[in-house]
Enzyme design. Structure first.
Site, mmCIF file in Angstrom:
data_model
loop_
_atom_site.group_PDB
_atom_site.id
_atom_site.type_symbol
_atom_site.label_atom_id
_atom_site.label_comp_id
_atom_site.label_asym_id
_atom_site.label_seq_id
_atom_site.Cartn_x
_atom_site.Cartn_y
_atom_site.Cartn_z
ATOM 1 C CB CYS A 57 45.199 36.637 55.741
ATOM 2 S SG CYS A 57 46.617 37.373 56.517
ATOM 3 C CB CYS A 83 47.368 39.765 54.498
ATOM 4 S SG CYS A 83 47.886 38.079 54.853
#
Ligand SMILES: *[C@@H]1O[C@H](CO)[C@@H](O)[C@H](O)[C@H]1NC(C)=O
Ligand SMILES: *[C@@H]1O[C@H](CO)[C@@H](O)[C@H](O)[C@H]1NC(C)=O
Length: 427
Positions: A51, A54
């Site tokens: 991700c 993230c």
């Protein structure tokens, strides 16, 4: 000899720095729920290795850890790789990444705001403290009101109303601050004909909760907890769905507002403040910088600058039927929305959901095809082929009872849009 000793000292120093630096944020795994201290308060980010949003949050997360530590906050900061520790992620019902949650006294609080350091720190401060904070002096009251755009204040002695407010705070603390004070603490100028009372302060004024007129206390706070006119980001706009009100937005450029944009923004602000009595029960007002979220809502490219009324309860929207040059035009537009003479667009009916599905697939795949056509063909071709073979086998092996569908939970269209918006934002 001394050179060597210095080197050793330096290494120890560096090691200490590195260790203390990483200790601001603890990496948590599936053993966390058993091993944590019961009274500890935790702020946790769930991430996945693939991700990218993230990864972008990582430095912010580290700053948050170090800042909370240096402030002497009781909040522990952690993060957890949801793919490596799925049981913990499941315990916290993590759906999207990055997910930000707090754990206090066994209750989990979901962070609903934008992924900024200030937003997250404010959330940590709010949730880690008492649900309803006591204001013991007029000076503390003034301090609180200068710091918060919106706040709820209970005035009076302990009562059933206070118990109701505390219960509402249990859920709404993720959004808003709750305080309690005695009559002497709040300004004398406030007109309070009855006590105890719940007051909501915003926009430089206050509203008094009246059970008969306003209904359930929690719903009232949900409805009224946004400022009347403000800069709306996509997270907030999404959250405003809960208020049940319509939102009139001036849709503006990301940055460098042109003359028209400034005029549109001023026009909305003027209507918001000067016609509050007439419209604030039905409308919120604001401006949005960047049209990404609205593009997703209307499934197309929104004009910028422009005006739009959004109904977040059903993903519907309204566009002005003609050009808007004056305040009168804008008021006419709002009246038209309320009396039904302006046609509602979008919505969450069946055909709209179908359109949204197609739109979502298209917007997901278009960049893939552009950047990597072969991968795109594979992504489309592979499921098609599998689907084709599957259908073939189904038909061939008839009659068989249709197997129940595998775990593919249908996400609400608004959620999908939100996620895409988050993805876009972090690009
Ligand atoms: C507290 O909440 C209960 C249940 O929602 C309600 O019946 C009651 O009237 C409330 N009490 C006050 C004082 O608002
Ligand atoms: C907004 O959506 C809600 C929920 O579907 C609906 O009840 C309401 O009438 C809509 N408002 C307008 C002005 O269309």
């Amino acid at each position: 000899m001394s050179v060597r000793r210095n080197t050793v000292l330096l290494s120890v120093l560096l090691l200490t720095l590195v260790l203390s630096g990483s200790a601001f944020v603890e990496e948590l795994d599936d053993t966390f729920m058993e091993t944590k201290e019961p009274d500890d308060i935790w702020l946790i980010q769930f991430y996945a290795p693939w991700c990218s949003f993230c990864k972008q949050l990582d430095p912010v997360w580290h700053q948050i850890g170090s800042e909370l530590r240096s402030l002497g906050s009781p909040v522990h900061v952690g993060k957890s790789d949801a793919t490596a520790s799925p049981a913990l992620a499941k315990e916290f019902k993590v759906r999207n990444y990055p997910a930000i949650l707090m754990l206090k006294n066994g209750v989990k609080y979901n962070y609903p705001g934008s992924r900024t350091k200030d937003g997250i720190l404010d959330f940590a401060d709010r949730v880690s403290g008492p649900l309803v904070r006591s204001l013991s002096s007029p000076r503390l009251f003034q301090h609180a009101i200068s710091r918060h755009d919106v706040m709820v204040v209970y005035v009076g002695a302990t009562s059933e109303l206070k118990a109701n407010l505390t219960a509402a705070a249990e859920e709404l603390i993720v959004h808003t601050y709750f305080f309690s004070a005695s009559r002497e603490v709040v300004p004398k100028e406030l007109t309070l004909t009855f006590l105890p009372a719940v007051l909501l302060f915003k926009d430089g004024t206050y509203f008094i909760y009246d059970e008969e007129q306003d209904g359930d206390l929690k719903s009232w706070i949900k409805r009224e907890r946004f400022p009347n006119f403000f800069l709306v980001d996509s997270y907030t706009l999404y959250a405003m769905g809960e208020s049940g009100k319509l939102v009139l937005l001036a849709l503006l450029e990301d940055r460098h507002l042109c003359e028209d944009s400034l005029r549109y923004k001023r026009l909305v602000e003027k209507v918001a403040t000067e016609h509050k009595e007439t419209y604030s029960r039905k409308f919120y007002f604001g401006f949005m910088e960047g049209s990404g979220y609205i593009d997703g809502l209307i499934m197309g490219e929104a004009a910028v600058p422009s005006f739009i009324v959004v109904n977040l309860s059903n993903d519907g929207y309204f566009l002005p039927p003609g050009p808007i040059e004056t305040e009168a035009h804008l008021l006419h537009f709002l009246d038209g929305v309320l009396d039904g003479s302006v046609e509602g667009l979008g919505g969450n009916g069946f055909t709209q959901r179908l359109r949204r599905g197609v739109y979502d697939i298209r917007t997901t795949l278009t960049p893939v095809f552009r950047d990597a056509p072969v991968l795109g063909c594979f992504l489309v071709g592979f499921p098609l082929t599998v689907g084709f073979i599957f259908c073939y086998l189904c038909i061939k092996n008839r009659p068989t009872s249709a197997e129940e569908e595998e775990d593919a939970p249908l996400r609400a269209p608004s959620l999908q849009r939100k996620k895409r918006q988050i993805d876009k934002k972090s690009d």
